[in-house]
Design an enzyme around this catalytic site. Structure first.
Site, PDB file in Angstrom:
ATOM      1  N   GLU A 363       0.836  -1.227   0.000  1.00 54.48           N
ATOM      2  CA  GLU A 363       0.000   0.000   0.000  1.00 54.48           C
ATOM      3  C   GLU A 363       0.859   1.261   0.000  1.00 54.48           C
ATOM      4  OE1 GLU A 363      -3.721  -0.085   2.008  1.00 54.48           O
ATOM      5  OE2 GLU A 363      -3.883  -2.258   1.801  1.00 54.48           O
TER       6      GLU A 363
HETATM    7  N1  COS Z   1      -5.826  11.752  -3.870  1.00 60.64           N
HETATM    8  C1  COS Z   1      -6.365  12.210  -5.028  1.00 60.64           C
HETATM    9  N2  COS Z   1      -5.642  12.424  -6.122  1.00 60.64           N
HETATM   10  C2  COS Z   1      -4.329  12.172  -6.072  1.00 60.64           C
HETATM   11  C3  COS Z   1      -3.693  11.701  -4.903  1.00 60.64           C
HETATM   12  C4  COS Z   1      -4.517  11.498  -3.772  1.00 60.64           C
HETATM   13  N3  COS Z   1      -4.029  11.032  -2.631  1.00 60.64           N
HETATM   14  N4  COS Z   1      -2.390  11.539  -5.162  1.00 60.64           N
HETATM   15  C5  COS Z   1      -2.190  11.911  -6.443  1.00 60.64           C
HETATM   16  N5  COS Z   1      -3.359  12.274  -6.972  1.00 60.64           N
HETATM   17  C6  COS Z   1      -3.623  12.776  -8.319  1.00 60.64           C
HETATM   18  C7  COS Z   1      -2.861  14.066  -8.597  1.00 60.64           C
HETATM   19  O1  COS Z   1      -3.594  15.172  -8.163  1.00 60.64           O
HETATM   20  C8  COS Z   1      -2.749  14.009 -10.100  1.00 60.64           C
HETATM   21  O2  COS Z   1      -3.962  14.404 -10.708  1.00 60.64           O
HETATM   22  P1  COS Z   1      -4.083  15.742 -11.622  1.00 60.64           P
HETATM   23  O3  COS Z   1      -3.128  15.545 -12.756  1.00 60.64           O
HETATM   24  O4  COS Z   1      -5.517  15.767 -12.025  1.00 60.64           O
HETATM   25  O5  COS Z   1      -3.676  16.867 -10.719  1.00 60.64           O
HETATM   26  C9  COS Z   1      -2.595  12.551 -10.387  1.00 60.64           C
HETATM   27  O6  COS Z   1      -3.129  11.852  -9.267  1.00 60.64           O
HETATM   28  C10 COS Z   1      -1.171  12.119 -10.603  1.00 60.64           C
HETATM   29  O7  COS Z   1      -0.430  12.526  -9.465  1.00 60.64           O
HETATM   30  P2  COS Z   1       1.134  12.742  -9.505  1.00 60.64           P
HETATM   31  O8  COS Z   1       1.524  13.627 -10.649  1.00 60.64           O
HETATM   32  O9  COS Z   1       1.554  13.164  -8.153  1.00 60.64           O
HETATM   33  O10 COS Z   1       1.623  11.274  -9.869  1.00 60.64           O
HETATM   34  P3  COS Z   1       3.018  10.553  -9.708  1.00 60.64           P
HETATM   35  O11 COS Z   1       3.206   9.662 -10.851  1.00 60.64           O
HETATM   36  O12 COS Z   1       4.094  11.540  -9.366  1.00 60.64           O
HETATM   37  O13 COS Z   1       2.744   9.556  -8.470  1.00 60.64           O
HETATM   38  C11 COS Z   1       2.544   8.798  -6.245  1.00 60.64           C
HETATM   39  C12 COS Z   1       2.289   9.913  -7.256  1.00 60.64           C
HETATM   40  C13 COS Z   1       3.999   8.390  -6.209  1.00 60.64           C
HETATM   41  C14 COS Z   1       2.153   9.369  -4.889  1.00 60.64           C
HETATM   42  C15 COS Z   1       1.624   7.597  -6.589  1.00 60.64           C
HETATM   43  O14 COS Z   1       1.996   7.034  -7.825  1.00 60.64           O
HETATM   44  C16 COS Z   1       1.638   6.502  -5.543  1.00 60.64           C
HETATM   45  O15 COS Z   1       0.998   6.637  -4.486  1.00 60.64           O
HETATM   46  N6  COS Z   1       2.322   5.393  -5.815  1.00 60.64           N
HETATM   47  C17 COS Z   1       2.306   4.236  -4.936  1.00 60.64           C
HETATM   48  C18 COS Z   1       1.129   3.376  -5.238  1.00 60.64           C
HETATM   49  C19 COS Z   1       1.015   2.279  -4.258  1.00 60.64           C
HETATM   50  O16 COS Z   1       0.637   2.499  -3.120  1.00 60.64           O
HETATM   51  N7  COS Z   1       1.340   1.048  -4.702  1.00 60.64           N
HETATM   52  C20 COS Z   1       1.197  -0.096  -3.903  1.00 60.64           C
HETATM   53  C21 COS Z   1       0.220  -0.964  -4.578  1.00 60.64           C
HETATM   54  S1  COS Z   1      -1.194  -1.300  -3.710  1.00 60.64           S
HETATM   55  S2  COS Z   1      -0.601  -2.731  -2.485  1.00 60.64           S
END
Ligand code: COS
Length: 380
Positions: A363
């Protein structure tokens, strides 16, 4: 500010504690050894309302707050982190996701069975090349009019074989990048949906983790969650809440190991006295207790913010990164306090140490949490 739990919170915590001691403790070592899914126990957890705690009562859920959920998660995790991950995925990723963003039809058809444990859910985001880098989805869901055609592979899926309903994240329109991603509810047994072999894991060995293959799987249009292109936001919002659940799991693993170490230190004698009377051990207990209390405050704060309708992305990430590190540190020290006994299965702490590690990975890894936290503080 009031740090006291309500009577209802205490009741829920005690019910979860009793259940864990009476139903999960017997056989926990054997299930870990054999990688055996706790089917009967999960069924009972459903009957007791532990699988849909926060979901709407209209669809069989408990309508409880997040504080209640994390109190129960902590108690279950103290004894059996394999059962608590099943509980966590079903509650915070699957039920919460459908309850918050699903259609009325999806809630009637799927949520009402997931909240009672009649059916179990799984959340499928990770892929061979997209775990942390979640926008790089290779699984595709091509719009074919009245249905989508799903193709691709998902990896490390909790409840991989034991689930009945799977939330699958897939790319519909590659040009739109993350805005072209969708989330779907896929039922087990549909044509073209194959479940890969069970992963052989270091910890949480009672839960079943599999890869999944989708080969031209037809998904009805009404099974898409939310508007077209909402899938990435759906995954992020859902995972934000999921992280509070995993932080509570880490807290439970840590406090379970601490309680075992405390009891052991009061019984085991060395150099003519109980080992807790040696400062070397007493200071370990002091450090363990302090970091557990700090984790508890972070987890509670994140849960409270969620209950208040405030943004909890940052507090959930902080809770997870801190509580999962605490789980690793405390379980390692608990093994040390137990000495040679800590290294054998019957004392439980070696299992808790193996179980702790995953809380820094799934997660969202600790490194991903630090991206979320640093972006949050630099933005504000
Ligand atoms: N809630 C709502 N929207 C979100 C958000 C959140 N918590 N986090 C990011 N977003 C949205 C951003 O606002 C953006 O949307 P807009 O372009 O409309 O503004 C979009 O998602 C992409 O966000 P961002 O540019 O920050 O994307 P990145 O590729 O830099 O990735 C992270 C962001 C690293 C935080 C994300 O990819 C992540 O959480 N990765 C891990 C996923 C995970 O937990 N994997 C485990 C698998 S499940 S066991």
């Amino acid at each position: 500010m009031d740090f006291k739990l309500t009577e209802e919170h205490i009741m829920i915590r005690d019910a979860a504690r009793d259940f864990a001691r009476n139903e999960l403790l017997p056989g926990v070592i054997e299930r870990d050894e054999k990688q055996e899914f706790p089917s009967e126990q999960i069924k009972k957890m459903g009957e007791l309302g532990f699988l849909g705690m926060m979901a709407s009562p209209e669809f069989g859920g408990g309508g409880m707050d997040t504080i209640s959920y994390i109190l129960a998660m902590e108690e279950i995790s103290k004894i059996d982190a394999s059962a608590s991950v099943v509980m966590s995925v079903n509650n915070s990723l699957v039920c919460w996701g459908i309850d918050t963003y699903g259609s009325q039809e999806q809630k009637k058809k799927y949520l009402s069975k997931l909240t009672t444990g009649e059916k179990l859910g799984a959340f499928c985001l990770s892929e061979p090349e997209a775990g942390s880098d979640a926008t790089s989805q290779r699984t595709t869901a091509i719009d074919k009019g009245d249905h989508y055609l799903l193709n691709g592979t998902k990896n490390w899926i909790t409840n991989g074989n034991s689930a009945d309903y799977y939330i699958v994240i897939a790319q519909t329109d590659r040009e739109k990048k993350h805005k072209g991603i969708n989330a779907f509810i896929v039922e087990k047994g549909v044509e073209g949906f194959e479940i890969g072999p069970k992963e052989q894991k270091m910890g949480i060995r009672g839960s079943d983790t599999h890869s999944l293959n989708f080969n031209d799987v037809k998904v009805p249009k009404e099974n898409r969650i939310g508007e077209d292109g909402f899938g990435f936001k759906f995954a992020m919002k859902t995972l934000s809440g999921g992280r509070i659940g995993i932080a509570a799991q880490a807290l439970g693993i840590a406090s379970g190991a601490y309680e075992l170490a405390l009891d052991y230190s009061k019984q085991r004698k060395a150099f003519g006295t109980e080992i807790c009377n040696h400062q070397a051990i007493a200071f370990k207990l002091a450090d363990m207790y302090t970091s557990i209390e700090a984790s508890r405050h972070l987890v509670m704060k994140a849960a409270w913010e969620k209950d208040q309708g405030a943004n909890y992305d940052l507090s959930g990430a902080m809770a997870k990164v801190y509580a999962s590190k605490t789980a690793m540190d405390v379980t390692t020290e608990a093994v040390q306090v137990h000495g040679g006994n800590g290294y054998v299965k019957e004392y439980h702490v070696e299992r808790l140490m193996r179980d702790a590690k995953i809380t820094q990975i799934y997660e969202g890894t600790s490194e991903i949490q630090k991206i979320v936290i640093s972006r949050g503080i630099l933005r504000d």
